[in-house]
Design a protein around this motif. Structure first.
Motif, mmCIF file in Angstrom:
data_model
loop_
_atom_site.group_PDB
_atom_site.id
_atom_site.type_symbol
_atom_site.label_atom_id
_atom_site.label_comp_id
_atom_site.label_asym_id
_atom_site.label_seq_id
_atom_site.Cartn_x
_atom_site.Cartn_y
_atom_site.Cartn_z
ATOM 1 N N GLN A 44 -30.994 -13.866 -14.210
ATOM 2 C CA GLN A 44 -31.143 -14.494 -12.902
ATOM 3 C C GLN A 44 -31.749 -13.457 -11.968
ATOM 4 O O GLN A 44 -31.160 -12.410 -11.734
ATOM 5 C CB GLN A 44 -29.790 -14.973 -12.384
ATOM 6 N N THR A 45 -32.927 -13.727 -11.472
ATOM 7 C CA THR A 45 -33.615 -12.780 -10.610
ATOM 8 C C THR A 45 -33.392 -13.176 -9.161
ATOM 9 O O THR A 45 -33.627 -14.320 -8.783
ATOM 10 C CB THR A 45 -35.123 -12.767 -10.917
ATOM 11 N N ARG A 46 -32.953 -12.230 -8.385
ATOM 12 C CA ARG A 46 -32.699 -12.477 -6.959
ATOM 13 C C ARG A 46 -33.798 -11.820 -6.142
ATOM 14 O O ARG A 46 -34.197 -10.699 -6.414
ATOM 15 C CB ARG A 46 -31.340 -11.892 -6.565
ATOM 16 N N ALA A 47 -34.265 -12.516 -5.141
ATOM 17 C CA ALA A 47 -35.235 -11.954 -4.196
ATOM 18 C C ALA A 47 -34.590 -11.918 -2.821
ATOM 19 O O ALA A 47 -34.186 -12.946 -2.299
ATOM 20 C CB ALA A 47 -36.501 -12.805 -4.159
ATOM 21 N N GLY A 48 -34.467 -10.756 -2.237
ATOM 22 C CA GLY A 48 -33.798 -10.628 -0.943
ATOM 23 C C GLY A 48 -32.313 -10.376 -1.127
ATOM 24 O O GLY A 48 -31.809 -10.195 -2.228
ATOM 25 N N ILE A 49 -31.577 -10.368 -0.012
ATOM 26 C CA ILE A 49 -30.150 -10.063 -0.051
ATOM 27 C C ILE A 49 -29.370 -11.263 -0.561
ATOM 28 O O ILE A 49 -29.871 -12.380 -0.618
ATOM 29 C CB ILE A 49 -29.655 -9.650 1.353
ATOM 30 N N LEU A 50 -28.121 -11.023 -0.915
ATOM 31 C CA LEU A 50 -27.266 -12.113 -1.387
ATOM 32 C C LEU A 50 -26.944 -13.071 -0.239
ATOM 33 O O LEU A 50 -26.801 -12.646 0.908
ATOM 34 C CB LEU A 50 -25.969 -11.550 -1.967
ATOM 35 N N PRO A 51 -26.816 -14.357 -0.531
ATOM 36 C CA PRO A 51 -26.532 -15.322 0.542
ATOM 37 C C PRO A 51 -25.131 -15.140 1.092
ATOM 38 O O PRO A 51 -24.202 -14.765 0.386
ATOM 39 C CB PRO A 51 -26.684 -16.678 -0.157
ATOM 40 N N THR A 52 -24.986 -15.433 2.388
ATOM 41 C CA THR A 52 -23.672 -15.390 3.025
ATOM 42 C C THR A 52 -22.914 -16.679 2.700
ATOM 43 O O THR A 52 -23.480 -17.643 2.192
ATOM 44 C CB THR A 52 -23.825 -15.244 4.546
ATOM 45 N N ALA A 53 -21.633 -16.678 3.026
ATOM 46 C CA ALA A 53 -20.803 -17.850 2.728
ATOM 47 C C ALA A 53 -21.251 -19.080 3.522
ATOM 48 O O ALA A 53 -21.078 -20.215 3.082
ATOM 49 C CB ALA A 53 -19.340 -17.533 3.026
ATOM 50 N N SER A 54 -21.826 -18.844 4.705
ATOM 51 C CA SER A 54 -22.236 -19.966 5.564
ATOM 52 C C SER A 54 -23.649 -20.460 5.260
ATOM 53 O O SER A 54 -24.103 -21.418 5.878
ATOM 54 C CB SER A 54 -22.170 -19.536 7.033
ATOM 55 N N ALA A 55 -24.336 -19.827 4.323
ATOM 56 C CA ALA A 55 -25.731 -20.186 4.050
ATOM 57 C C ALA A 55 -25.829 -21.542 3.359
ATOM 58 O O ALA A 55 -24.960 -21.920 2.573
ATOM 59 C CB ALA A 55 -26.393 -19.106 3.201
ATOM 60 N N TYR A 56 -26.893 -22.247 3.662
ATOM 61 C CA TYR A 56 -27.186 -23.504 2.971
ATOM 62 C C TYR A 56 -27.958 -23.181 1.697
ATOM 63 O O TYR A 56 -28.947 -22.441 1.721
ATOM 64 C CB TYR A 56 -28.010 -24.436 3.853
ATOM 65 N N LYS A 57 -27.524 -23.762 0.559
ATOM 66 C CA LYS A 57 -28.198 -23.562 -0.714
ATOM 67 C C LYS A 57 -28.876 -24.862 -1.133
ATOM 68 O O LYS A 57 -28.265 -25.925 -1.120
ATOM 69 C CB LYS A 57 -27.202 -23.123 -1.789
#
Length: 332
Positions: free
Chosen positions: A155-168
Protein backbone atom coordinates in the motif's frame (compact mmCIF):
# COMPACT_ATOMS: atom_id res chain seq x y z
CA UNK A 1 -43.93 37.56 34.47
CA UNK A 2 -46.13 36.42 31.58
CA UNK A 3 -44.22 38.66 29.15
CA UNK A 4 -40.90 37.29 30.37
CA UNK A 5 -42.12 33.71 29.85
CA UNK A 6 -43.34 34.54 26.35
CA UNK A 7 -40.05 36.24 25.49
CA UNK A 8 -38.08 33.28 26.83
CA UNK A 9 -40.15 30.77 24.84
CA UNK A 10 -39.82 32.83 21.69
CA UNK A 11 -36.07 33.14 22.22
CA UNK A 12 -35.79 29.34 22.54
CA UNK A 13 -37.83 28.84 19.35
CA UNK A 14 -35.71 31.46 17.57
CA UNK A 15 -32.44 29.81 18.65
CA UNK A 16 -33.79 26.40 17.63
CA UNK A 17 -34.77 27.77 14.20
CA UNK A 18 -31.27 29.21 13.71
CA UNK A 19 -29.63 25.92 14.73
CA UNK A 20 -31.96 23.91 12.46
CA UNK A 21 -31.23 26.22 9.51
CA UNK A 22 -27.47 25.93 10.06
CA UNK A 23 -27.73 22.14 10.44
CA UNK A 24 -29.62 21.74 7.16
CA UNK A 25 -27.19 24.04 5.36
CA UNK A 26 -24.09 22.24 6.66
CA UNK A 27 -25.54 18.78 5.95
CA UNK A 28 -26.19 19.75 2.35
CA UNK A 29 -22.78 21.43 2.09
CA UNK A 30 -20.99 18.37 3.52
CA UNK A 31 -22.70 16.11 0.96
CA UNK A 32 -21.67 18.42 -1.87
CA UNK A 33 -18.06 18.59 -0.62
CA UNK A 34 -17.80 14.79 -0.40
CA UNK A 35 -19.16 14.46 -3.94
CA UNK A 36 -16.63 17.02 -5.17
CA UNK A 37 -13.76 15.17 -3.44
CA UNK A 38 -14.80 11.89 -5.06
CA UNK A 39 -14.91 13.58 -8.45
CA UNK A 40 -11.50 15.17 -7.85
CA UNK A 41 -9.91 11.78 -7.13
CA UNK A 42 -11.49 10.14 -10.18
CA UNK A 43 -10.38 13.01 -12.40
CA UNK A 44 -6.84 12.88 -10.98
CA UNK A 45 -6.70 9.13 -11.68
CA UNK A 46 -8.00 9.64 -15.24
CA UNK A 47 -5.43 12.34 -15.96
CA UNK A 48 -2.66 10.11 -14.63
CA UNK A 49 -3.91 7.22 -16.79
CA UNK A 50 -3.96 9.43 -19.92
CA UNK A 51 -0.46 10.67 -19.10
CA UNK A 52 0.84 7.11 -18.80
CA UNK A 53 -0.74 6.13 -22.11
CA UNK A 54 0.86 9.16 -23.75
CA UNK A 55 4.24 8.27 -22.25
CA UNK A 56 3.81 4.69 -23.40
CA UNK A 57 3.13 5.94 -26.91
CA UNK A 58 5.97 8.48 -27.14
CA UNK A 59 8.77 6.99 -25.04
CA UNK A 60 10.98 4.99 -27.43
CA UNK A 61 12.90 3.43 -24.54
CA UNK A 62 9.93 1.24 -23.68
CA UNK A 63 9.93 -1.98 -25.72
CA UNK A 64 6.59 -3.77 -25.83
CA UNK A 65 5.17 -6.50 -28.02
CA UNK A 66 3.89 -4.68 -31.15
CA UNK A 67 0.50 -6.42 -30.95
CA UNK A 68 0.12 -5.32 -27.32
CA UNK A 69 1.11 -1.78 -28.19
CA UNK A 70 -1.35 -1.71 -31.08
CA UNK A 71 -4.10 -2.91 -28.76
CA UNK A 72 -3.36 -0.33 -26.06
CA UNK A 73 -3.51 2.52 -28.57
CA UNK A 74 -6.38 1.19 -30.72
CA UNK A 75 -9.50 3.36 -31.12
CA UNK A 76 -12.49 2.61 -28.90
CA UNK A 77 -16.08 2.15 -30.11
CA UNK A 78 -19.36 2.84 -28.28
CA UNK A 79 -20.33 -0.82 -28.01
CA UNK A 80 -20.62 -2.87 -24.83
CA UNK A 81 -18.39 -5.89 -24.36
CA UNK A 82 -18.38 -8.87 -22.00
CA UNK A 83 -14.92 -10.22 -22.87
CA UNK A 84 -11.86 -9.20 -24.81
CA UNK A 85 -9.34 -11.45 -26.61
CA UNK A 86 -5.77 -10.22 -26.90
CA UNK A 87 -3.43 -11.94 -29.39
CA UNK A 88 0.29 -11.26 -28.87
CA UNK A 89 3.39 -12.87 -30.33
CA UNK A 90 3.68 -15.12 -27.32
CA UNK A 91 0.10 -16.18 -26.62
CA UNK A 92 -3.59 -15.57 -27.01
CA UNK A 93 -5.47 -14.44 -23.89
CA UNK A 94 -9.17 -13.86 -23.35
CA UNK A 95 -10.19 -11.49 -20.55
CA UNK A 96 -13.75 -11.86 -19.23
CA UNK A 97 -15.56 -9.13 -17.31
CA UNK A 98 -18.20 -9.73 -14.66
CA UNK A 99 -20.80 -7.74 -16.59
CA UNK A 100 -21.15 -6.21 -20.02
CA UNK A 101 -19.40 -2.84 -19.90
CA UNK A 102 -19.01 0.09 -22.29
CA UNK A 103 -15.85 -0.55 -24.25
CA UNK A 104 -14.21 2.63 -22.93
CA UNK A 105 -14.63 1.42 -19.33
CA UNK A 106 -13.66 -2.17 -20.12
CA UNK A 107 -10.56 -1.13 -22.08
CA UNK A 108 -9.42 1.21 -19.33
CA UNK A 109 -9.68 -1.54 -16.70
CA UNK A 110 -7.79 -3.94 -18.95
CA UNK A 111 -5.19 -1.33 -19.85
CA UNK A 112 -4.54 -0.63 -16.16
CA UNK A 113 -3.97 -4.34 -15.65
CA UNK A 114 -1.50 -4.50 -18.58
CA UNK A 115 0.25 -1.21 -17.81
CA UNK A 116 0.95 -2.33 -14.25
CA UNK A 117 3.80 -4.49 -15.60
CA UNK A 118 5.01 -1.92 -18.14
CA UNK A 119 4.45 1.51 -16.63
CA UNK A 120 2.97 1.23 -13.10
CA UNK A 121 1.03 4.05 -11.50
CA UNK A 122 2.88 6.64 -9.41
CA UNK A 123 1.04 7.46 -6.18
CA UNK A 124 2.93 10.73 -5.76
CA UNK A 125 1.90 11.97 -9.21
CA UNK A 126 -1.72 10.98 -8.53
CA UNK A 127 -1.53 12.89 -5.25
CA UNK A 128 -0.24 16.04 -6.99
CA UNK A 129 -3.05 15.83 -9.54
CA UNK A 130 -5.52 15.20 -6.71
CA UNK A 131 -4.33 18.33 -4.87
CA UNK A 132 -4.70 20.38 -8.05
CA UNK A 133 -8.23 19.08 -8.64
CA UNK A 134 -9.21 19.91 -5.06
CA UNK A 135 -7.89 23.45 -5.50
CA UNK A 136 -9.95 23.86 -8.68
CA UNK A 137 -13.03 22.89 -6.68
CA UNK A 138 -12.16 25.35 -3.89
CA UNK A 139 -11.57 22.62 -1.31
CA UNK A 140 -8.86 23.57 1.16
CA UNK A 141 -7.18 21.48 3.86
CA UNK A 142 -4.83 18.49 4.10
CA UNK A 143 -5.22 15.64 1.60
CA UNK A 144 -3.51 12.51 0.29
CA UNK A 145 -4.03 9.22 -1.57
CA UNK A 146 -3.48 5.50 -1.05
CA UNK A 147 -2.50 3.31 -4.02
CA UNK A 148 -3.22 -0.30 -3.13
CA UNK A 149 -1.77 -3.34 -4.93
CA UNK A 150 -3.47 -6.35 -3.34
CA UNK A 151 -1.52 -9.02 -5.20
CA UNK A 152 1.79 -7.84 -3.80
CA UNK A 153 0.10 -6.78 -0.56
CA UNK A 154 1.61 -3.33 -0.70
CA UNK A 155 0.00 0.00 0.00
CA UNK A 156 1.68 3.18 -1.16
CA UNK A 157 0.86 6.37 0.70
CA UNK A 158 1.33 9.83 -0.77
CA UNK A 159 1.44 12.64 1.78
CA UNK A 160 0.84 12.43 5.52
CA UNK A 161 -1.48 9.96 7.20
CA UNK A 162 -5.14 11.04 7.37
CA UNK A 163 -6.51 12.47 10.60
CA UNK A 164 -9.46 10.92 12.40
CA UNK A 165 -11.77 13.69 11.15
CA UNK A 166 -10.74 13.33 7.49
CA UNK A 167 -13.23 12.25 4.86
CA UNK A 168 -12.15 9.10 2.99
CA UNK A 169 -13.42 8.40 -0.51
CA UNK A 170 -14.68 4.96 -1.53
CA UNK A 171 -11.98 2.52 -2.63
CA UNK A 172 -12.03 2.58 -6.43
CA UNK A 173 -10.90 -0.56 -8.33
CA UNK A 174 -8.71 0.38 -11.30
CA UNK A 175 -8.27 -2.89 -13.19
CA UNK A 176 -10.42 -5.87 -14.16
CA UNK A 177 -8.99 -8.10 -11.39
CA UNK A 178 -9.58 -5.43 -8.69
CA UNK A 179 -6.00 -5.95 -7.56
CA UNK A 180 -5.21 -2.27 -8.21
CA UNK A 181 -7.19 0.11 -6.02
CA UNK A 182 -7.13 3.81 -5.22
CA UNK A 183 -8.47 5.78 -2.27
CA UNK A 184 -8.17 9.43 -1.34
CA UNK A 185 -8.74 11.40 1.84
CA UNK A 186 -9.23 15.07 2.66
CA UNK A 187 -9.38 16.85 5.99
CA UNK A 188 -11.17 19.93 4.68
CA UNK A 189 -11.68 23.05 6.78
CA UNK A 190 -14.73 25.10 7.80
CA UNK A 191 -14.11 27.59 5.00
CA UNK A 192 -14.68 24.79 2.48
CA UNK A 193 -18.04 23.97 4.08
CA UNK A 194 -19.04 27.64 3.95
CA UNK A 195 -18.12 27.84 0.27
CA UNK A 196 -20.46 24.97 -0.56
CA UNK A 197 -23.44 26.28 1.44
CA UNK A 198 -26.11 27.33 -1.10
CA UNK A 199 -26.87 31.03 -1.35
CA UNK A 200 -30.51 30.25 -0.56
CA UNK A 201 -29.48 28.87 2.86
CA UNK A 202 -27.61 32.10 3.64
CA UNK A 203 -30.70 34.03 2.64
CA UNK A 204 -32.94 31.86 4.83
CA UNK A 205 -30.57 32.20 7.80
CA UNK A 206 -30.41 36.00 7.57
CA UNK A 207 -34.19 36.13 7.10
CA UNK A 208 -34.66 34.14 10.33
CA UNK A 209 -32.25 36.53 12.09
CA UNK A 210 -34.09 39.57 10.73
CA UNK A 211 -37.58 38.35 11.65
CA UNK A 212 -36.43 37.14 15.07
CA UNK A 213 -34.67 40.43 15.77
CA UNK A 214 -37.74 42.44 14.82
CA UNK A 215 -40.06 40.31 16.96
CA UNK A 216 -37.70 40.55 19.92
CA UNK A 217 -37.29 44.31 19.48
CA UNK A 218 -40.98 45.21 19.23
CA UNK A 219 -41.89 44.40 22.89
CA UNK A 220 -39.01 46.58 24.08
CA UNK A 221 -40.08 49.39 21.79
CA UNK A 222 -43.61 49.33 23.24
CA UNK A 223 -42.39 49.78 26.82
CA UNK A 224 -42.85 53.30 28.16
CA UNK A 225 -39.65 55.30 28.24
CA UNK A 226 -38.29 56.08 31.67
CA UNK A 227 -38.09 59.87 31.97
CA UNK A 228 -34.98 61.64 33.20
CA UNK A 229 -37.20 64.25 34.91
CA UNK A 230 -40.43 63.71 36.80
CA UNK A 231 -42.13 60.86 38.58
CA UNK A 232 -42.27 57.41 36.98
CA UNK A 233 -44.17 54.48 38.50
CA UNK A 234 -44.33 50.96 37.06
CA UNK A 235 -46.45 48.66 39.21
CA UNK A 236 -45.81 45.63 37.00
CA UNK A 237 -42.06 45.66 37.59
CA UNK A 238 -42.30 47.54 40.94
CA UNK A 239 -40.19 50.49 39.79
CA UNK A 240 -40.20 54.02 41.20
CA UNK A 241 -38.08 56.64 39.44
CA UNK A 242 -37.90 60.21 40.69
CA UNK A 243 -36.00 62.56 38.39
CA UNK A 244 -34.31 59.55 36.85
CA UNK A 245 -33.21 58.07 40.20
CA UNK A 246 -34.57 54.66 41.19
CA UNK A 247 -35.90 54.54 44.75
CA UNK A 248 -36.35 51.51 46.98
CA UNK A 249 -39.98 51.09 47.99
CA UNK A 250 -42.27 48.22 48.96
CA UNK A 251 -45.04 47.05 46.66
CA UNK A 252 -47.83 48.27 49.00
CA UNK A 253 -46.25 51.72 49.46
CA UNK A 254 -45.80 51.99 45.69
CA UNK A 255 -49.46 51.11 45.21
CA UNK A 256 -50.56 53.87 47.62
CA UNK A 257 -48.24 56.40 45.96
CA UNK A 258 -49.64 55.37 42.59
CA UNK A 259 -53.21 56.10 43.77
CA UNK A 260 -52.17 59.62 44.78
CA UNK A 261 -50.17 60.12 41.60
CA UNK A 262 -53.06 59.17 39.32
CA UNK A 263 -55.24 61.96 40.74
CA UNK A 264 -52.78 64.62 39.51
CA UNK A 265 -52.89 66.76 42.64
CA UNK A 266 -56.47 66.03 43.65
CA UNK A 267 -57.28 64.71 47.10
CA UNK A 268 -57.71 60.96 47.47
CA UNK A 269 -60.15 59.88 50.16
CA UNK A 270 -58.70 57.79 52.97
CA UNK A 271 -61.53 55.28 52.61
CA UNK A 272 -60.69 54.72 48.95
CA UNK A 273 -57.10 53.90 49.83
CA UNK A 274 -58.15 51.63 52.69
CA UNK A 275 -60.69 49.84 50.49
CA UNK A 276 -57.94 49.10 47.98
CA UNK A 277 -55.22 48.00 50.40
CA UNK A 278 -57.06 46.74 53.51
CA UNK A 279 -60.72 46.15 52.62
CA UNK A 280 -61.54 43.99 55.69
CA UNK A 281 -58.97 45.21 58.22
CA UNK A 282 -60.20 47.01 61.37
CA UNK A 283 -56.76 48.60 61.80
CA UNK A 284 -56.68 49.96 58.26
CA UNK A 285 -56.63 53.58 59.47
CA UNK A 286 -53.49 53.11 61.62
CA UNK A 287 -51.76 51.12 58.88
CA UNK A 288 -52.47 53.83 56.32
CA UNK A 289 -50.92 56.48 58.60
CA UNK A 290 -47.79 54.33 59.01
CA UNK A 291 -47.40 53.75 55.29
CA UNK A 292 -47.91 57.44 54.48
CA UNK A 293 -45.01 58.22 56.86
CA UNK A 294 -42.83 55.65 55.08
CA UNK A 295 -43.65 57.15 51.67
CA UNK A 296 -42.82 60.63 52.98
CA UNK A 297 -39.39 59.33 54.00
CA UNK A 298 -38.86 58.01 50.48
CA UNK A 299 -39.76 61.46 49.08
CA UNK A 300 -37.76 63.49 51.62
CA UNK A 301 -34.72 63.67 49.30
CA UNK A 302 -36.89 65.16 46.55
CA UNK A 303 -38.34 68.45 47.87
CA UNK A 304 -40.40 69.01 44.68
CA UNK A 305 -42.65 66.10 45.69
CA UNK A 306 -44.52 65.78 48.97
CA UNK A 307 -47.70 64.26 50.36
CA UNK A 308 -50.12 66.75 51.86
CA UNK A 309 -52.78 65.74 54.46
CA UNK A 310 -56.29 67.10 54.06
CA UNK A 311 -57.85 66.84 57.50
CA UNK A 312 -60.99 64.83 57.64
CA UNK A 313 -60.66 63.70 54.02
CA UNK A 314 -57.41 62.17 52.87
CA UNK A 315 -54.17 62.98 51.01
CA UNK A 316 -52.87 64.38 47.75
CA UNK A 317 -49.47 64.42 46.02
CA UNK A 318 -48.11 67.90 45.49
CA UNK A 319 -45.27 68.63 43.10
CA UNK A 320 -43.71 72.05 43.33
CA UNK A 321 -42.20 72.39 39.83
CA UNK A 322 -45.35 72.89 37.78
CA UNK A 323 -43.33 73.62 34.64
CA UNK A 324 -42.22 69.99 34.49
CA UNK A 325 -44.76 67.57 33.10
CA UNK A 326 -45.25 64.34 35.02
CA UNK A 327 -45.49 61.48 32.53
CA UNK A 328 -48.02 58.79 33.30
CA UNK A 329 -48.04 55.22 31.97
CA UNK A 330 -50.89 54.07 29.75
CA UNK A 331 -51.69 51.05 31.89
CA UNK A 332 -50.72 50.64 35.51
Amino acid sequence: MKKKTTTLLFSLVFIHACIATCDIAFRYSRTQVHTAINEALREAERLHYDDRLNTFQTDTRLYVDPALKAYLLAPISNRKIKSYTLQTLEKKTTYVFQDSLPEATARKMLNEYLLDDILPADAEQINQLFQAQLAQRHISGMAGVFYIHTQTRTQTRAGILPTASAYKTPVYPLDLTHSLQLQGWTDYDLLTLLRYVPVACYGAFFLVLLVGGILLYLPHKKRPKKPAKGLYIDLTHQVLLIDGIQCAISRLDLQILHQLWKKNGECVDRKDIQATCWPQDAQADEKLEAHIQIIRKVLQDFPDYRIVTVKGRGYYLKYMSTADSIPRPDSN
